[in-house]
Scaffold this active site. Sequence first.
Site, PDB file in Angstrom:
ATOM      1  N   GLY A 169       0.814  -1.211   0.000  1.00 34.78           N
ATOM      2  CA  GLY A 169       0.000   0.000   0.000  1.00 34.78           C
ATOM      3  C   GLY A 169       0.850   1.265   0.000  1.00 34.78           C
ATOM      4  O   GLY A 169       0.572   2.213  -0.756  1.00 34.78           O
ATOM      5  N   THR A 248      11.742   4.845   4.941  1.00 36.34           N
ATOM      6  CA  THR A 248      10.667   5.271   5.859  1.00 36.34           C
ATOM      7  C   THR A 248       9.996   4.034   6.460  1.00 36.34           C
ATOM      8  O   THR A 248       8.932   4.150   7.063  1.00 36.34           O
ATOM      9  CB  THR A 248       9.592   6.099   5.111  1.00 36.34           C
ATOM     10  OG1 THR A 248       9.186   5.365   3.959  1.00 36.34           O
ATOM     11  CG2 THR A 248      10.104   7.454   4.704  1.00 36.34           C
ATOM     12  N   ARG A 250      11.568   0.539   8.184  1.00 36.67           N
ATOM     13  CA  ARG A 250      12.136   0.190   9.485  1.00 36.67           C
ATOM     14  C   ARG A 250      13.665   0.285   9.385  1.00 36.67           C
ATOM     15  O   ARG A 250      14.266  -0.213   8.416  1.00 36.67           O
ATOM     16  CB  ARG A 250      11.744  -1.231   9.902  1.00 36.67           C
ATOM     17  CG  ARG A 250      10.315  -1.365  10.416  1.00 36.67           C
ATOM     18  CD  ARG A 250      10.090  -0.614  11.737  1.00 36.67           C
ATOM     19  NE  ARG A 250       8.749  -0.784  12.250  1.00 36.67           N
ATOM     20  CZ  ARG A 250       7.756   0.077  12.079  1.00 36.67           C
ATOM     21  NH1 ARG A 250       7.938   1.179  11.362  1.00 36.67           N
ATOM     22  NH2 ARG A 250       6.568  -0.141  12.624  1.00 36.67           N
ATOM     23  N   ASP A 274      13.703   8.297   7.881  1.00 30.94           N
ATOM     24  CA  ASP A 274      12.749   8.590   8.952  1.00 30.94           C
ATOM     25  C   ASP A 274      12.885   7.549  10.055  1.00 30.94           C
ATOM     26  O   ASP A 274      12.366   7.736  11.155  1.00 30.94           O
ATOM     27  CB  ASP A 274      11.319   8.566   8.390  1.00 30.94           C
ATOM     28  CG  ASP A 274      10.275   8.920   9.445  1.00 30.94           C
ATOM     29  OD1 ASP A 274      10.544   9.859  10.230  1.00 30.94           O
ATOM     30  OD2 ASP A 274       9.217   8.277   9.497  1.00 30.94           O
ATOM     31  N   GLU A 279      17.044   3.166  16.735  1.00 30.89           N
ATOM     32  CA  GLU A 279      16.285   4.305  17.250  1.00 30.89           C
ATOM     33  C   GLU A 279      15.788   4.049  18.678  1.00 30.89           C
ATOM     34  O   GLU A 279      15.468   2.894  19.005  1.00 30.89           O
ATOM     35  CB  GLU A 279      15.125   4.665  16.298  1.00 30.89           C
ATOM     36  CG  GLU A 279      14.061   3.626  16.129  1.00 30.89           C
ATOM     37  CD  GLU A 279      13.036   4.044  15.052  1.00 30.89           C
ATOM     38  OE1 GLU A 279      13.426   4.382  13.925  1.00 30.89           O
ATOM     39  OE2 GLU A 279      11.840   4.014  15.370  1.00 30.89           O
ATOM     40  N   HIS A 297      11.404   9.296  13.099  1.00 30.20           N
ATOM     41  CA  HIS A 297      10.257   8.375  12.954  1.00 30.20           C
ATOM     42  C   HIS A 297       8.929   9.127  13.148  1.00 30.20           C
ATOM     43  O   HIS A 297       8.175   8.861  14.100  1.00 30.20           O
ATOM     44  CB  HIS A 297      10.368   7.204  13.960  1.00 30.20           C
ATOM     45  CG  HIS A 297       9.578   5.994  13.521  1.00 30.20           C
ATOM     46  ND1 HIS A 297       9.952   4.709  13.812  1.00 30.20           N
ATOM     47  CD2 HIS A 297       8.429   5.885  12.817  1.00 30.20           C
ATOM     48  CE1 HIS A 297       9.060   3.861  13.304  1.00 30.20           C
ATOM     49  NE2 HIS A 297       8.132   4.561  12.699  1.00 30.20           N
TER      50      HIS A 297
HETATM   51  O1  LIG Z   1       5.946   3.234  11.808  1.00 30.66           O
HETATM   52  C1  LIG Z   1       4.772   3.372  11.691  1.00 30.66           C
HETATM   53  C2  LIG Z   1       3.846   2.278  11.526  1.00 30.66           C
HETATM   54  O2  LIG Z   1       4.271   1.114  11.627  1.00 30.66           O
HETATM   55  O3  LIG Z   1       2.654   2.539  11.287  1.00 30.66           O
END
Ligand SMILES: O=CC(=O)O
Length: 347
Positions: A169, A248, A250, A274, A279, A297
């Site tokens: 998605g 963005t 992991r 991000d 982290e 994040h």
């Molecule tokens: O990092 C954000 C999520 O997993 O929705």
Amino acid sequence: MLPDEVVKPIVLLLGEVVLAHNEWNSLSKIAELRQVNHGTREQFLNDCRAGVYDGVLAISRTYDSTQITGRFDQELVDALPSSLKFVSHNGAGYDSIDAHACAARGISVSNTPGAVNACSADTAMFLILGALRRIHIPYTALRAGKWRGHMGLTHEPEGKTLGILGMGGIGTAVARRAQPFGLHVQYHNRSCVPEQMNLTGAKYVSFEELLRTSDVISVHLPLNASTRGLISYREFAMMKTGVVLVNTARGPIVNEDALVQALEEGKVWGAGLDVHEWEPEIHPGLIANEHCVLLPHVGTATVETQTKMEVLVVENVRSALERGCLLTPVLETRKMVNGFGPLGEIC
Ligand SMILES: O=CC(=O)O
């Protein structure tokens, strides 16, 4: 107990509800609501083992509640009360939960797919453009009274090839946003998206071809045993010199020591991150490198998306209480017993 007194199921909230207060509070008509919003993993495990949460049917947990309980790993799942049947997790990524351990104990788990797509894709575009423009340099120079600083000329997306790793998605939402910027989109996924579902017309390529031929690579994979450390020294060596890497998804999907080396050698022109391998600790080599655009994040940190996510988390709990099944169960627990959930559900 009076004869007509109904015992309500117990729902335990781990963390805080920030926006969907009305939806959360409305559950009190059909459930007893309890909350844990501070403490340590040791305390939580001890309380579980001492029976403090006996009778809890469903847990609603936030991403940040991992700072209280730690991961829902085998040890924690073993300690959860035997009454527990559902975990409604607020987040698309659910690597903080051992879903196989939950499935083995008959606990169904849901996440928040869909709700995060637009916002995460916006963040990826921001980082793609920011890394191409090496935006960190003029951004910080101006505030330091140095006007443009030593920025030099940068790059634009028009005509470049964007390689999307993971065409789910979020990856699809990135492809749709990238095309109007003139980016040619290719992708790699576990399997090729069927032609009728490939709304972006992006080209399917092998993992190696994506690494070798993309000008910009954007990561949109879940974190699991097969994606941990997926992009490391060997993979950077295969990439084009001057590539831009954006993550963005992991942090641990990218080996940050390898990324720092690739940045220092000029193999990578810029990175937009991000998420981070350790982290909230940030690799010092990334902090020191002005060619990185770094965010803490915050990919889904908007009122609109957080509202959608929290509402979906509550809807999952409501569905569990009223119908005995979650609305958006994760794959691992969808397949639990003979292809059905713990209560035999297909929602
Ligand atoms: O990092 C954000 C999520 O997993 O929705």
